[in-house]
Write an enzyme that holds these catalytic residues in place. Sequence first.
Site, mmCIF file in Angstrom:
data_model
loop_
_atom_site.group_PDB
_atom_site.id
_atom_site.type_symbol
_atom_site.label_atom_id
_atom_site.label_comp_id
_atom_site.label_asym_id
_atom_site.label_seq_id
_atom_site.Cartn_x
_atom_site.Cartn_y
_atom_site.Cartn_z
ATOM 1 N N SER A 37 0.815 -1.209 0.000
ATOM 2 C CA SER A 37 0.000 0.000 0.000
ATOM 3 C C SER A 37 0.855 1.269 0.000
ATOM 4 O O SER A 37 1.616 1.516 -0.921
ATOM 5 C CB SER A 37 -0.949 -0.043 1.207
ATOM 6 O OG SER A 37 -1.942 0.934 1.123
ATOM 7 N N ASP A 82 -2.230 6.266 -3.468
ATOM 8 C CA ASP A 82 -1.054 5.652 -2.860
ATOM 9 C C ASP A 82 -0.601 4.501 -3.751
ATOM 10 O O ASP A 82 -1.106 4.329 -4.861
ATOM 11 C CB ASP A 82 -1.338 5.200 -1.427
ATOM 12 C CG ASP A 82 -2.256 3.990 -1.367
ATOM 13 O OD1 ASP A 82 -3.028 3.790 -2.326
ATOM 14 O OD2 ASP A 82 -2.215 3.252 -0.365
ATOM 15 N N ASP A 137 -0.963 1.281 -4.042
ATOM 16 C CA ASP A 137 -1.878 0.298 -4.631
ATOM 17 C C ASP A 137 -3.244 0.911 -4.930
ATOM 18 O O ASP A 137 -4.177 0.191 -5.280
ATOM 19 C CB ASP A 137 -2.027 -0.936 -3.737
ATOM 20 C CG ASP A 137 -2.734 -0.642 -2.421
ATOM 21 O OD1 ASP A 137 -2.647 0.508 -1.942
ATOM 22 O OD2 ASP A 137 -3.363 -1.565 -1.865
ATOM 23 N N ASP A 176 -5.625 2.149 -3.164
ATOM 24 C CA ASP A 176 -6.810 1.888 -2.354
ATOM 25 C C ASP A 176 -7.087 3.054 -1.416
ATOM 26 O O ASP A 176 -7.958 2.977 -0.556
ATOM 27 C CB ASP A 176 -6.676 0.575 -1.570
ATOM 28 C CG ASP A 176 -5.605 0.631 -0.485
ATOM 29 O OD1 ASP A 176 -4.790 1.568 -0.487
ATOM 30 O OD2 ASP A 176 -5.597 -0.278 0.366
#
Length: 327
Positions: A100, A240, A242, A244
């Site tokens: 992440s 960010d 990834d 999410d």
Amino acid sequence: MGRIFGTDGVRGIANSELTAELAFGLGKAGAYELTEGQHRPVIVVAKDTRISGDLLEAALVSGILSVGAEVIPVGVIPTPAVAYLIRKYKADAGVMISASHNPVEFNGIKFFDKDGLKLKDEIEDKIQELVESGLDSIPVPVGAGVGRFKQELGAEEDYVEFATSTVDGDLRGLKVALDCANGAAYKVAVAAFRRLGAEIYVINDNPDGININKDCGSTNMSELQKYVVEKGCHLGLAFDGDADRCLAVDETGKIVNGDFIMLICANELKKQGKLKDDTLVVTVMSNMGLMIGAEQNGIKLQQTKVGDRYVLENMLQNDYVIGGEQS
């Protein structure tokens, strides 16, 4: 060994804490636990742009294939896309390899069930038990029973099509700056906003495996703040690694945090008569400003523990339509 699963899967420094051996074990145990008793189960596997993704993907996929499951490798794509593609491809489970918003040396392995939801704690505990037991209790097929790849070459397009379909109308006339954090959104975010008709300006969309989240994206928005003003944009969005999480910047370069974004969305849904019980689901980390703003706009708040999984659980239990975290 303590509990290896956190609120977002298993994370650690890649090739040190999160080793290829552990990734193999998680793939083997996860595939077995999530798909036990099913004929030739199918698992979607994705990753972000960090350099260790290839290493962990190879080990994880080997573990999955070793129990006879098929893998749909969709490459670099945002975490939310995995949740969608599991359902789109009628898969039995999915895995995202990502840490992440964390620095490049970290990585993680996050499982999703057949509905695209994060695993319940008890299922994660069973996977960990299998890994710690040495995986000896897991039967392995041979010959024609071994797993293999099941190619789906249109994953990016499938997700872009879905994401843009959720927008009522288009974004023509808007100038939008995107900070892709040199991460998983670097292709699909650009494609989606272009398709919606926005005039876009993009930064940090050249991942090299090492520069993910480095002085950019939602964890460091100073570059985007300047860029929005410099290009005369109406807004900027920062993802960010990834994708999410997303934060925003207004036309003056001021950061609009997640609490404010959630309140804007909830208030608009309320105006449209679409906000179930006039309720927004948040975590205990949301600030007092959100509480005051919600009260002023006649919006009730449901608070949960920290973690989007707990927000989603509350939403599903009560049929609420919107929730989230500050991030």
